[in-house]
Design an enzyme around this catalytic site. Structure first.
Site, mmCIF file in Angstrom:
data_model
loop_
_atom_site.group_PDB
_atom_site.id
_atom_site.type_symbol
_atom_site.label_atom_id
_atom_site.label_comp_id
_atom_site.label_asym_id
_atom_site.label_seq_id
_atom_site.Cartn_x
_atom_site.Cartn_y
_atom_site.Cartn_z
ATOM 1 N N GLU A 194 -6.418 3.996 -6.105
ATOM 2 C CA GLU A 194 -7.753 4.164 -5.513
ATOM 3 C C GLU A 194 -8.323 5.482 -6.029
ATOM 4 O O GLU A 194 -7.760 6.537 -5.771
ATOM 5 C CB GLU A 194 -7.654 4.192 -3.984
ATOM 6 C CG GLU A 194 -9.020 4.246 -3.320
ATOM 7 C CD GLU A 194 -8.971 4.637 -1.836
ATOM 8 O OE1 GLU A 194 -9.925 4.334 -1.115
ATOM 9 O OE2 GLU A 194 -7.992 5.284 -1.408
ATOM 10 N N ASP A 212 0.864 -1.173 0.000
ATOM 11 C CA ASP A 212 0.000 0.000 0.000
ATOM 12 C C ASP A 212 0.904 1.227 0.000
ATOM 13 O O ASP A 212 1.845 1.322 0.793
ATOM 14 C CB ASP A 212 -0.874 -0.015 1.259
ATOM 15 C CG ASP A 212 -2.284 0.469 1.002
ATOM 16 O OD1 ASP A 212 -2.425 1.548 0.409
ATOM 17 O OD2 ASP A 212 -3.229 -0.232 1.396
ATOM 18 N N ASP A 223 -3.086 4.655 -2.392
ATOM 19 C CA ASP A 223 -4.151 5.222 -1.565
ATOM 20 C C ASP A 223 -4.596 6.596 -2.087
ATOM 21 O O ASP A 223 -3.747 7.454 -2.367
ATOM 22 C CB ASP A 223 -3.581 5.383 -0.137
ATOM 23 C CG ASP A 223 -4.630 5.698 0.896
ATOM 24 O OD1 ASP A 223 -5.503 4.847 1.127
ATOM 25 O OD2 ASP A 223 -4.575 6.807 1.468
ATOM 26 N N HIS A 276 -11.184 -3.077 3.069
ATOM 27 C CA HIS A 276 -11.173 -2.751 4.499
ATOM 28 C C HIS A 276 -11.975 -1.494 4.836
ATOM 29 O O HIS A 276 -12.069 -1.137 6.006
ATOM 30 C CB HIS A 276 -9.722 -2.568 4.940
ATOM 31 C CG HIS A 276 -9.077 -1.409 4.255
ATOM 32 N ND1 HIS A 276 -8.806 -1.403 2.899
ATOM 33 C CD2 HIS A 276 -8.692 -0.197 4.704
ATOM 34 C CE1 HIS A 276 -8.288 -0.246 2.558
ATOM 35 N NE2 HIS A 276 -8.196 0.508 3.629
ATOM 36 N N ASP A 277 -12.505 -0.804 3.832
ATOM 37 C CA ASP A 277 -13.316 0.401 4.066
ATOM 38 C C ASP A 277 -14.805 0.140 3.834
ATOM 39 O O ASP A 277 -15.616 1.047 4.037
ATOM 40 C CB ASP A 277 -12.900 1.529 3.101
ATOM 41 C CG ASP A 277 -11.474 2.012 3.331
ATOM 42 O OD1 ASP A 277 -11.013 1.991 4.492
ATOM 43 O OD2 ASP A 277 -10.830 2.419 2.345
HETATM 44 C C1 NOJ Z 1 -8.262 5.193 1.823
HETATM 45 C C2 NOJ Z 1 -7.963 4.017 2.691
HETATM 46 O O1 NOJ Z 1 -8.413 2.846 2.076
HETATM 47 C C3 NOJ Z 1 -8.600 4.295 4.024
HETATM 48 O O2 NOJ Z 1 -8.590 3.168 4.874
HETATM 49 C C4 NOJ Z 1 -7.890 5.475 4.641
HETATM 50 O O3 NOJ Z 1 -8.539 5.841 5.845
HETATM 51 C C5 NOJ Z 1 -7.891 6.680 3.718
HETATM 52 N N1 NOJ Z 1 -7.599 6.341 2.355
HETATM 53 C C6 NOJ Z 1 -6.863 7.690 4.161
HETATM 54 O O4 NOJ Z 1 -5.574 7.170 3.979
#
Ligand code: NOJ
Length: 544
Positions: free
Chosen positions: A241, A98, A199, A315-316
């Site tokens: 992302e 990541d 990210d 994970h989000d």
């Molecule tokens: C996206 C990540 O997937 C998330 O978990 C994170 O809180 C935010 N970006 C900030 O880095």
């Protein structure tokens, strides 16, 4: 289009904090991951996306990095990391790291220097602005509630944080900062990693004083520069992302002629159960036709100018069976349906830890059970704004990030075999029945459907390269499409609803089954009954 390994691989995402603890401190770690590589090899995946393992004070569980070239003490050491890369390689598995470079932790040496010495060359590594009329420079909001600006009394300036106050935004306009990031990336490339998941990469071109955050004017210049300075001459998987991407924007990132990234994660499907005038917490029911329309758009519009990523979870995000399927009586059927539909589309599939055994959301009854900073901040903000506590908790139960972060359920022993200590986040109480050991022992389990799909991908180029064509003449609740490649044609049919229906596809009557989610499928495509969440793939006669 030139062919690459990252188009044929299946990726498995590990959230290290929740995967496997090896030393009883209740926190997953690198030796724990190494001890589970044989399991991942059995599943058949070729790539691991590892959520951040770098040194971090964990305000946002590792997405706030204080040293990019060191490992978080709770997770292990650099020697463990090197062993993980080597042990994975021995099993033909690559590790994708990541890359969190929109921001650092406020405990990163750069930021500490920037704060302590406004004249230091590190000051400009971050984004500072003077007060306007004694207030924040503008109305920009943090994704984690409140203003995106934090006042620094010592210098009289504000710094930008699009996430938490402890995640100050980096200033990509500074060329030294960009070089420092590229050197760090090369440090990891030299260790033999398989690539980077980037990210919130759509934010790095931000121009906050113009109220521009995503898709800033220099975003793609930076990515082209990064590509040249780091991975451009190596065949690595790079996935950005990009919450703001549509197919046209995705082509800017992933058209091979532009030399930027392999692919992006797009989130249009993930926004469908959100009120378009509200935030992620403001829910509306999923429309299956809308979901199909988004998939069809992405499957047909990228062409040779980009490559899709395919995922239901990360994970989000909440667990897909709880979100779009049935996490009760039809959990197994719906989970297998989601797997079949996704892995049969064109693009690189991603499996999030636990998805392959149909893990479900974990409901909470009090904010005390919640760890996630995003949910906790939203709770305070909405309470202060007069929302009812029950409604806030309902939103957290539907969308909160802890749903996907409960520890991996390995077996039915205490704490699901995740740890011998006290887990940092409570294990989902359903671990007694939903766990890896039970799944491996049951040939009808969700795990074996995933295993079969991952294996099929290796020997059936049609799954990777086949042309996608949507089939319109089906009920709203059914998604049906074909893939065609080298004289072969496969038909995928999936009922996305908990109600039965029928499809009439006489043109495909002559066919044979490739994979299905009900063991006793009676095939009659002229008048096919579809049970709740039923899905299957059949080989059909190719068109002329
Ligand atoms: C996206 C990540 O997937 C998330 O978990 C994170 O809180 C935010 N970006 C900030 O880095």
């Amino acid at each position: 289009m030139e062919k690459h390994w990252w188009q044929t691989t299946t990726v498995y995402q590990i959230y290290p904090r929740s995967f496997q603890d090896s030393n009883g401190d209740g926190i997953g770690d690198l030796p724990g991951i190494i001890s589970r590589l044989d399991y991942l090899q059995e599943l058949g995946i070729g790539t691991i996306w590892l959520s951040p393992v770098y040194q971090s004070p964990n305000d946002d569980n590792g997405y706030d990095i204080s040293d990019y070239e060191n490992i978080m003490a709770e997770f292990g050491t650099m020697a463990d990391m090197e062993r993980l890369i080597a042990e994975a390689k021995a099993r033909d598995i690559r590790i994708v790291m990541d890359l969190v470079v929109n921001h650092t932790s406020d405990e990163h040496a750069w930021f500490m220097d920037a704060l302590a010495n406004p004249n230091s060359d590190k000051r400009d590594y971050y984004v500072w602005a003077d007060p306007v009329d004694g207030h924040e420079p503008n109305e920009l909001k943090s994704s984690f509630s409140g203003s995106a600006w934090q006042f620094d009394a010592a210098s009289g300036q504000y710094y930008l944080h699009l996430f938490s106050k402890k995640q100050p935004d980096l200033n990509w306009e500074n060329p030294q900062l960009r070089q420092a990031v590229y050197e760090m990336m090369n440090f990891w490339i030299d260790k033999g990693i398989g690539g980077f998941r980037m990210d919130v990469i759509d934010l790095i071109g931000k121009q906050p004083l113009e109220n521009t955050t995503v898709n800033g004017p220099k975003l793609h210049d930076y990515l082209q520069e990064m590509n040249q300075a780091t991975f451009g001459d190596k065949d690595l998987l790079t996935v950005g992302e990009a919450w703001s991407a549509n197919p046209e924007i995705a082509k800017l990132y992933s058209n091979p002629t532009r030399h930027e990234l392999s692919m992006v994660f797009q989130f249009e499907t993930m926004l469908l159960d959100q009120d378009p005038n509200g935030e992620k917490w403001d829910l509306r029911p999923l429309s299956i036709p809308a979901l199909k329309a988004v998939f069809v758009k992405w499957q047909t519009q990228l062409g040779d100018e980009g490559w899709n990523s395919l995922f239901w979870e990360n994970h989000d995000l909440p667990r897909v069976v709880s979100r779009f399927g049935d996490d009760g009586a039809l959990r197994v059927e719906s989970a297998k349906m989601f797997a079949i539909v996704l892995h049969m589309m064109k693009g690189t599939p991603y499996i999030y830890e636990g998805e392959e055994i149909g893990m479900t959301n974990r409901p909470v009854t009090s904010i005390d059970e919640v760890e996630d900073i995003e949910s906790r901040n939203m709770y305070q903000e909405r309470l202060a704004a007069g929302y009812k506590e029950a409604d806030i908790l309902a939103s957290i139960n539907a969308k909160g990030r802890d749903n996907a972060r409960t520890p991996m359920q390995w077996d039915d022993t205490p704490h699901a075999g995740f740890t011998t200590g006290t887990p940092w986040l409570g294990v989902n109480p359903n671990y007694k029945t939903i766990n890896v050991a039970a799944a491996l022992a049951d040939k009808q389990s969700i795990f074996w459907t995933y295993q079969q799909l991952v294996a099929m991908r290796k020997t059936n180029p049609i799954m990777v390269w086949g042309t996608f064509e949507n089939i319109d003449q089906v009920p709203d609740q059914v998604f049906a499409y074909t893939r065609t490649y080298a004289g072969k044609r496969w038909l995928v049919v999936a009922n996305f609803a908990e109600t039965a229906t029928t499809v009439k596809l006489p043109d495909f009557a002559d066919s044979s089954v490739i994979i299905q989610n009900y063991p006793d499928l009676a095939l009659n495509l002229s008048d096919q009954a579809l049970r709740p969440y039923e899905a299957f793939v059949v080989e059909v006669a190719p068109t002329e």
